[in-house]
Write an enzyme that holds these catalytic residues in place. Sequence first.
Site, PDB file in Angstrom:
ATOM      1  N   CYS A  13       0.847  -1.197   0.000  1.00 47.42           N
ATOM      2  CA  CYS A  13       0.000   0.000   0.000  1.00 47.42           C
ATOM      3  C   CYS A  13       0.885   1.252   0.000  1.00 47.42           C
ATOM      4  CB  CYS A  13      -0.938  -0.016   1.198  1.00 47.42           C
ATOM      5  SG  CYS A  13      -2.148  -1.355   1.127  1.00 47.42           S
ATOM      6  N   SER A  15      -3.020   3.233  -1.616  1.00 46.06           N
ATOM      7  CA  SER A  15      -4.315   2.926  -1.029  1.00 46.06           C
ATOM      8  C   SER A  15      -4.210   3.042   0.487  1.00 46.06           C
ATOM      9  CB  SER A  15      -4.733   1.500  -1.422  1.00 46.06           C
ATOM     10  OG  SER A  15      -5.914   1.111  -0.754  1.00 46.06           O
ATOM     11  N   CYS A  16      -5.247   3.620   1.107  1.00 42.66           N
ATOM     12  CA  CYS A  16      -5.171   3.818   2.546  1.00 42.66           C
ATOM     13  C   CYS A  16      -6.533   3.639   3.208  1.00 42.66           C
ATOM     14  CB  CYS A  16      -4.631   5.208   2.859  1.00 42.66           C
ATOM     15  SG  CYS A  16      -4.388   5.485   4.626  1.00 42.66           S
ATOM     16  N   ILE A  23     -12.763   5.106   3.569  1.00 42.79           N
ATOM     17  CA  ILE A  23     -13.356   4.593   4.799  1.00 42.79           C
ATOM     18  C   ILE A  23     -14.322   3.490   4.399  1.00 42.79           C
ATOM     19  CG2 ILE A  23     -14.802   5.120   6.800  1.00 42.79           C
ATOM     20  CD1 ILE A  23     -13.844   8.030   6.597  1.00 42.79           C
TER      21      ILE A  23
END
EC number: 2.1.1.45
Length: 283
Positions: free
Chosen positions: A160, A181-182, A222
């Site tokens: 990531c 990506s997080c 989220i």
Amino acid sequence: MKQYLDLCQRIIKDGEWVNNERTGKRCLTVINADLTYDVSKGEFPLVTTRKSYWKSAIAEILGYLRGYDNAADFRALGTKTWDANANQNDVWLNNPYRKGEDDMGLCYGAIGRAFPKPDGGHIDLLQQIIDDLSRGVDNRGEILTFYHPGAFHMACLRPCMYSHHFSLLGDTLYLNSTQRSCDVPLGLNFNMVQVYVLLALVAQITGHKAGQAFHKIVNAHIYEDQLELMRDVQLKREPYPLPTLKINPEIKSLKDIETWVTLDDFTVEGYQCHEPIAYPFSV
């Protein structure tokens, strides 16, 4: 801390729903976020609106620097962050390259410390960077990368946060870290700590002053099953002042990091935080 909370608010306000094929879940998503941590001023970016397990985050980055490819080695350092991806990912469990229990495959530090060469052999990217910086050399390509598309099928997870680019201006060392990506409620809490620690450590062992660390996130999201906890719990809390991180000054080389450094060599002072929040983790 404000940067983190502002990003969370932005995702909730402006994010778009995206179906994630790997996890089978929906994510509220924004593209591009830029965070800056001033290591020179000791602004340790530790989340205070919930308890942050900073020791686990530091253990993980130490494991990457050592080139670990096994969840058991990470556990020995003090983190269980790789247990699920190594042992609970059905695709990886059925992968012929998996060597057995706890095996992570060719990812993260295992790539950065032994990057495969097309003509055979490998390159220790981290050692090259440390050697250059220790001599005061910045060739504009002091890049530690964990990203190797040709090896994705040989690992339990694509990296990531995949690139760390070090730069020298005079005697001050800077870092640009890029993350494709997080998972903001869970992962970013760790990643901010790791970017800060990486610059602080490399500056210390190469004999330079630490400057700023710039953290770019491409896809910040989220998960749907995290949204209520973030919106109705964490974002309702008032943040506390940032703590400070102390690193053992006796850590003077990459060899030290590889051989004897433990979590006891890192201390956080003045950390006030709210109660933990048990965000769901997506494998």
